[in-house]
Scaffold this motif. Structure first.
Motif, short mmCIF file in Angstrom:
data_model
loop_
_atom_site.label_atom_id
_atom_site.label_comp_id
_atom_site.label_asym_id
_atom_site.label_seq_id
_atom_site.Cartn_x
_atom_site.Cartn_y
_atom_site.Cartn_z
N ALA A 157 28.99 54.43 52.85
CA ALA A 157 27.88 53.98 52.00
C ALA A 157 27.32 52.63 52.46
O ALA A 157 26.40 52.09 51.84
CB ALA A 157 28.33 53.88 50.55
N GLY A 158 27.90 52.08 53.54
CA GLY A 158 27.41 50.82 54.09
C GLY A 158 28.10 49.58 53.57
O GLY A 158 27.70 48.46 53.91
N ALA A 159 29.13 49.73 52.76
CA ALA A 159 29.82 48.58 52.18
C ALA A 159 31.00 48.17 53.06
O ALA A 159 31.73 49.01 53.58
CB ALA A 159 30.32 48.91 50.78
N ALA A 160 31.16 46.85 53.23
CA ALA A 160 32.31 46.35 53.98
C ALA A 160 33.57 46.47 53.13
O ALA A 160 33.52 46.51 51.90
CB ALA A 160 32.07 44.90 54.38
N THR A 161 34.72 46.50 53.79
CA THR A 161 35.99 46.60 53.10
C THR A 161 36.34 45.26 52.46
O THR A 161 36.36 44.23 53.14
CB THR A 161 37.10 47.00 54.08
OG1 THR A 161 36.73 48.22 54.73
CG2 THR A 161 38.43 47.19 53.36
N GLY A 162 36.62 45.28 51.17
CA GLY A 162 36.98 44.06 50.47
C GLY A 162 38.46 43.74 50.61
O GLY A 162 39.26 44.56 51.06
N PRO A 163 38.86 42.52 50.19
CA PRO A 163 40.27 42.11 50.33
C PRO A 163 41.25 43.03 49.62
O PRO A 163 42.31 43.35 50.15
CB PRO A 163 40.27 40.71 49.70
CG PRO A 163 38.87 40.23 49.78
CD PRO A 163 38.01 41.46 49.64
N ASP A 164 40.91 43.47 48.42
CA ASP A 164 41.82 44.35 47.69
C ASP A 164 41.96 45.70 48.38
O ASP A 164 43.06 46.26 48.45
CB ASP A 164 41.33 44.55 46.25
CG ASP A 164 41.43 43.28 45.41
OD1 ASP A 164 42.17 42.36 45.83
OD2 ASP A 164 40.76 43.20 44.36
N GLN A 165 40.85 46.23 48.90
CA GLN A 165 40.90 47.51 49.61
C GLN A 165 41.72 47.38 50.89
O GLN A 165 42.49 48.27 51.23
CB GLN A 165 39.49 47.98 49.94
CG GLN A 165 38.68 48.43 48.73
CD GLN A 165 37.26 48.79 49.13
OE1 GLN A 165 36.73 48.30 50.13
NE2 GLN A 165 36.65 49.67 48.35
N LEU A 166 41.53 46.26 51.59
CA LEU A 166 42.29 46.04 52.82
C LEU A 166 43.77 45.98 52.52
O LEU A 166 44.59 46.63 53.20
CB LEU A 166 41.80 44.75 53.49
CG LEU A 166 42.40 44.30 54.84
CD1 LEU A 166 43.76 43.66 54.72
CD2 LEU A 166 42.45 45.46 55.84
N ASN A 167 44.12 45.24 51.51
CA ASN A 167 45.53 45.11 51.15
C ASN A 167 46.13 46.47 50.77
O ASN A 167 47.24 46.82 51.19
CB ASN A 167 45.69 44.13 49.99
CG ASN A 167 47.15 43.91 49.62
OD1 ASN A 167 47.92 43.40 50.43
ND2 ASN A 167 47.52 44.29 48.41
N ALA A 168 45.37 47.26 49.99
CA ALA A 168 45.87 48.58 49.58
C ALA A 168 46.02 49.50 50.78
O ALA A 168 47.00 50.26 50.87
CB ALA A 168 44.91 49.19 48.55
N ALA A 169 45.07 49.44 51.73
CA ALA A 169 45.15 50.30 52.91
C ALA A 169 46.37 49.94 53.76
O ALA A 169 47.07 50.82 54.27
CB ALA A 169 43.88 50.17 53.74
N VAL A 170 46.65 48.65 53.91
CA VAL A 170 47.82 48.22 54.70
C VAL A 170 49.11 48.62 53.99
O VAL A 170 50.06 49.08 54.63
CB VAL A 170 47.77 46.71 54.96
CG1 VAL A 170 49.07 46.24 55.63
CG2 VAL A 170 46.58 46.35 55.85
N GLU A 171 49.15 48.46 52.68
CA GLU A 171 50.36 48.84 51.94
C GLU A 171 50.60 50.35 52.03
O GLU A 171 51.75 50.80 52.17
CB GLU A 171 50.25 48.39 50.48
CG GLU A 171 50.36 46.89 50.32
CD GLU A 171 50.31 46.44 48.86
OE1 GLU A 171 49.95 47.28 48.00
OE2 GLU A 171 50.64 45.28 48.60
N GLU A 172 49.53 51.14 51.96
CA GLU A 172 49.68 52.59 52.14
C GLU A 172 50.15 52.92 53.55
O GLU A 172 50.96 53.83 53.75
CB GLU A 172 48.35 53.30 51.86
CG GLU A 172 48.02 53.44 50.39
CD GLU A 172 46.76 54.26 50.17
OE1 GLU A 172 46.14 54.67 51.16
OE2 GLU A 172 46.42 54.49 49.00
N ALA A 173 49.64 52.19 54.52
CA ALA A 173 50.07 52.40 55.90
C ALA A 173 51.56 52.09 56.05
O ALA A 173 52.29 52.80 56.76
CB ALA A 173 49.24 51.54 56.85
#
Length: 523
Positions: free
Chosen positions: A13-29
């Motif tokens: 949708a054109g939105a950059a990844t925010g801090p909370d999303q980044l943190n959640a993605a790394v924790e899921e990884a």
């Protein structure tokens, strides 16, 4: 919906990844890494094969987007995607062999030469979550599921990929294809994620769960991230491939015997892909037409002949747009800056049109000895510099003025005495070529794509099967109960991997390895 899925949806949708999303993605990884870290080689190879098949099935859509975003032609992009799929399958086959574990067993030995030895067993384990930064010039081979991501997954790591802004839509489409293939193969959710934006890039390097970074890009960008990774409370490995000038040295006898062939090959190599390859030959050292030992520059007749040969070699060249407006401006600035340097002249005039024509500049050995920075100016686009020397005895010294290179090349005859020069080239580059051209980096077992800084930031390769070992580290187990040992270190060797036992290598036969693999299912 996982954090990785949300990040991809927002990126679409054109939105950059925010801090909370980044943190959640790394924790899921991290969760996915912990779930999959003990997967046997056949299972992990199946995950890589599933991703390869998914990319293969989505070829038409992926290539269509890549053509639109990068200005690269469909044939080039189709070939690059084919290379990417091949690379995944080669890594799958490599980890089935099990050599990357480097499984080593020293049984307890009361009569060991330096005193009683305990039972010691060592093998390589994956690092954890790896952050990967994609390149602009290879939107498949060095991007979302390119070499860094593929080798990290093969090693047993999880990957969080920071998309390159130069092909964002393609990155999103690839990031939608990969999880679908991953899920179909039964791999842990979160094993691969995509994030976008500068803020996410910085947070990815800083995140305490991220244990290594893979990067392909500019020297300035790579150095900034290298410094950031080193400044963390827990510094982490930074595997950066930053490019290079890729000098080519031509001996006097080779110049006399094959001048037209050499110049034609040079023209084809430095313009391949509009000069946007990290292995583009940016320097060509050739002998002067004046008597040996002088440095007056090319004689007028030879100068005209070289111009004529290059002009003929470039006659059928079809200019194309560079990857982005930003890169185009950087290219124009770099060429103008070098052309305006004292001692540098124009040999073949190009231009800076939307689809620029090639430029060849000329200088002398004396000029670069006075100002070695001339040899260190990368022109990322269809331009290169010819450096004229007087005597071959100068070449080793001229090579010593160079910074670290991905490649260096010798254009020489069989009876040329180039031992000193060749030794110098091995000191400053990761791949040394004989009578070839550096563009084109095959994915294979013996390949090395790296070199001393600033070519790369480590002593490893980012291409070929050895790239997997970047994302592993050794762990030794002392006096562990047999049932608690990891499979590669057990005396029964259930995974049928090569083991070095008490100093002697034992390698399961190919038939046994294939049988073990077949029990898990064919790729």
């Amino acid at each position: 919906m996982t954090a990785a899925d949300t990040a991809v949806r927002n990126s679409a949708a054109g939105a950059a990844t925010g801090p909370d999303q980044l943190n959640a993605a790394v924790e899921e990884a991290q969760d996915a890494f912990e779930q999959g870290r003990t997967a046997d080689p056949a299972t992990r190879a199946g995950w890589l094969e599933a991703i390869a098949a998914g990319l293969e099935q989505d070829t038409a859509a992926l290539v269509e987007i890549a053509v639109r975003e990068t200005h690269l032609g469909a044939p080039r992009l189709e070939g690059e995607l084919k290379r990417t799929v091949f690379q995944l399958r080669l890594f799958a086959a490599e980890i089935l062999q099990g050599e990357h574990f480097d499984a080593t067993i020293d049984h307890a030995d009361p009569s060991w030469g330096m005193g009683p030895r305990p039972d010691l067993r060592r093998y390589n384990v994956p690092l954890g979550v790896v952050g990967v930064f994609g390149a602009s010039n290879f939107p498949f081979a060095f991007s979302v599921m390119g070499g860094d991501s593929a080798s990290a997954l093969a090693a047993g790591c999880a990957v969080v990929h920071k998309a390159h802004d130069g092909h964002r839509e393609l990155a999103v489409r690839t990031a939608q294809t990969v999880p679908a293939a991953r899920d179909a193969a039964g791999a842990p959710s979160g094993l691969f994620a995509l994030v976008t934006g500068r803020q996410a890039a910085e947070a990815l390097v800083d995140h305490p769960l991220v244990k290594a970074i893979g990067f392909t890009g500019s020297t300035a960008g790579g150095r900034a991230l290298l410094n950031r990774a080193a400044a963390r409370p827990e510094p982490i490995p930074f595997f950066g491939e930053l490019g290079g000038i890729n000098a080519v040295f031509v001996t006097r006898s080779a110049w006399a015997a094959r001048r037209e062939e050499i110049l034609t090959g040079y023209a084809g190599s430095f313009t391949l892909g509009m000069g946007q390859f990290c292995t583009k030959p940016g320097l060509l050292f050739v002998p002067a037409g004046t008597p040996a030992g002088t440095s007056q520059g090319m004689a007028a007749a030879e100068n005209a002949e070289v111009r004529s040969i290059l002009a003929a070699a470039l006659a059928d060249f079809t200019p194309a747009q560079l990857l982005s407006d930003r890169l185009h401006q950087g290219y124009a600035d770099a060429v103008r800056r070098l052309q305006d340097t004292t001692g540098v002249e124009l040999l073949v005039e190009g231009d800076f049109a939307a689809a620029p024509a090639p430029t060849v500049l000329h200088t002398t050995a004396d000029a670069v000895r006075r100002n070695p920075e001339i040899l260190r100016q990368e022109m990322f686009g269809p331009a290169s510099l010819v450096v004229e020397y007087g005597d071959e005895s100068e070449l080793a010294g001229l090579a010593a003025l160079l910074e670290g290179q991905l490649t260096t090349t010798l254009q020489a005859e069989e009876d040329d005495d180039v031992a000193e020069l060749a030794a110098r080239l091995t000191e400053i580059s990761g791949r040394v070529l004989w009578n070839g051209w550096p563009t084109g980096v095959t994915v294979s077992y013996a390949q090395h794509h790296g070199g001393p800084y600033p070519a790369t930031t480590s002593a490893t390769t980012s291409v070929g099967t050895a790239a997997i070992r970047r994302f592993l580290r050794p762990v030794a187990y002392q006096s562990f109960p047999a049932a608690r040992l990891p499979e590669p270190l057990r005396d029964g060797n259930p995974w049928k991997v090569p083991q070095r036992v008490d100093g002697v290598w034992h390698r399961p036969s190919a038939a046994r390895q294939q049988d073990a693999f077949n029990r898990e299912g064919e790729l």
